[in-house]
Design an enzyme around this catalytic site. Structure first.
Site: not given
Length: 232
Positions: A189-191
Site C-alpha cells: 500500500g502506497s502512492r
C-alpha cells in the site's frame, strides 16, 4: 500448445521480491496445521493472497514519446499544480502533479511513466501517514527519480504509507528506461507521484482507476491517431 504452456500463460507471474514472504506464509501455515488443521487452511489462503499481492503481470504499453503512462496500478487521487520536492532539483516553478494511490490489493510493481535517462535518484526519510493525504508527498518517506525525456525532466516519486514501509528501487543514475519498464516496488500500500513540466495536459480525473504501464495519465501536444503498444 502443451499443458505446461497453457498453465504458464494462465498464471500471473510473481515478482521475485515476494518469494521470501510467500515461503514464510507457507511454512507458518504448515506449522499451524500441527496445532489445528483449520488454521493451516486459513494460512494457505493468506499465502495465496501474498502471492496475489506480489503479482507482476505483463502490460501493453503505448509506444509514443508524447504520452505519460501510469507508473502503478491504483486510483488517481490528485491532479494538481504544485511545487516539486526540493530533493529532485526540478526548479522553483510549480509543476503538474498526478498522484496514483495503491491500496493493499493493487499490483505494487512500479514502472517508468516515460522513456528517458535517469538523472537523479533521491531518497528522503520521513513519516508514515496515510498516503492518500496530500501532505504525504512532503512528510512521508519517499524515493524520487528524475528522468530526462524529450520534453525535459520529469519526476516520479515513490511514497511510503501507513502499511508500506519498504520502498524498493533497482534502477540507477545514468540508466536508460523505456516507458512502462519496471524500476521499483513498494510493499503493501502506497502512492506514486508524477511531476510534469509545462506542456503536459492531464488525461485522467480524480477517482479514475489507473493501470500501471497502460493508462495514459497525461500527454504533450495535441491528440493523435491510433497508438501502437508493446508488451512490457
Amino acid at each position: 500448445m502443451s499443458l505446461i504452456d497453457t498453465v504458464r500463460n494462465t498464471l500471473v507471474p510473481v515478482h521475485r521480491e515476494g518469494y521470501r514472504f510467500i515461503a514464510i506464509f507457507f511454512v507458518v501455515s504448515l506449522a499451524l496445521g500441527f496445532l489445528w488443521e483449520p488454521l493451516m487452511w486459513i494460512g494457505f489462503v493468506l499465502t495465496a493472497w501474498c502471492a496475489y499481492f506480489f503479482r507482476d503481470p505483463e502490460r501493453m504499453t503505448p509506444i509514443d514519446d508524447d504520452l505519460v503512462i501510469s507508473p502503478a496500478d491504483g486510483t488517481v487521487s490528485s491532479v494538481a499544480t504544485v511545487m516539486p520536492p526540493e530533493e529532485l532539483g526540478l526548479g522553483s516553478e510549480p509543476m503538474l502533479r498526478i498522484s496514483v494511490f495503491m491500496n493493499v490489493f493493487n499490483c505494487h510493481v512500479n514502472r517508468a511513466p516515460m522513456g528517458g535517462t535517469v538523472r537523479r535518484i533521491a531518497y528522503r526519510a520521513g513519516k508514515f501517514v496515510n498516503a492518500e493525504l496530500d501532505k504525504a508527498s512532503q512528510e512521508n518517506e519517499r524515493n524520487g527519480l528524475v528522468i530526462e525525456t524529450k520534453h525535459g525532466q520529469i519526476g516520479v516519486v515513490q511514497i511510503a504509507g501507513l502499511v508500506a514501509r519498504r520502498i524498493l528501487c533497482w534502477t540507477r543514475e545514468s540508466a536508460s528506461l523505456e516507458a512502462g519498464e519496471r524500476f521499483g516496488l513498494i510493499r503493501f500500500g502506497s502512492r506514486l507521484d508524477v511531476f510534469l513540466p509545462a506542456g503536459a495536459e492531464p488525461r485522467v480525473t480524480v477517482g479514475q482507476t489507473a493501470t500501471g504501464g497502460e493508462t495514459v495519465l497525461a500527454e504533450f501536444g495535441s491528440a493523435k491517431g491510433p497508438v501502437i503498444s508493446r508488451r512490457a
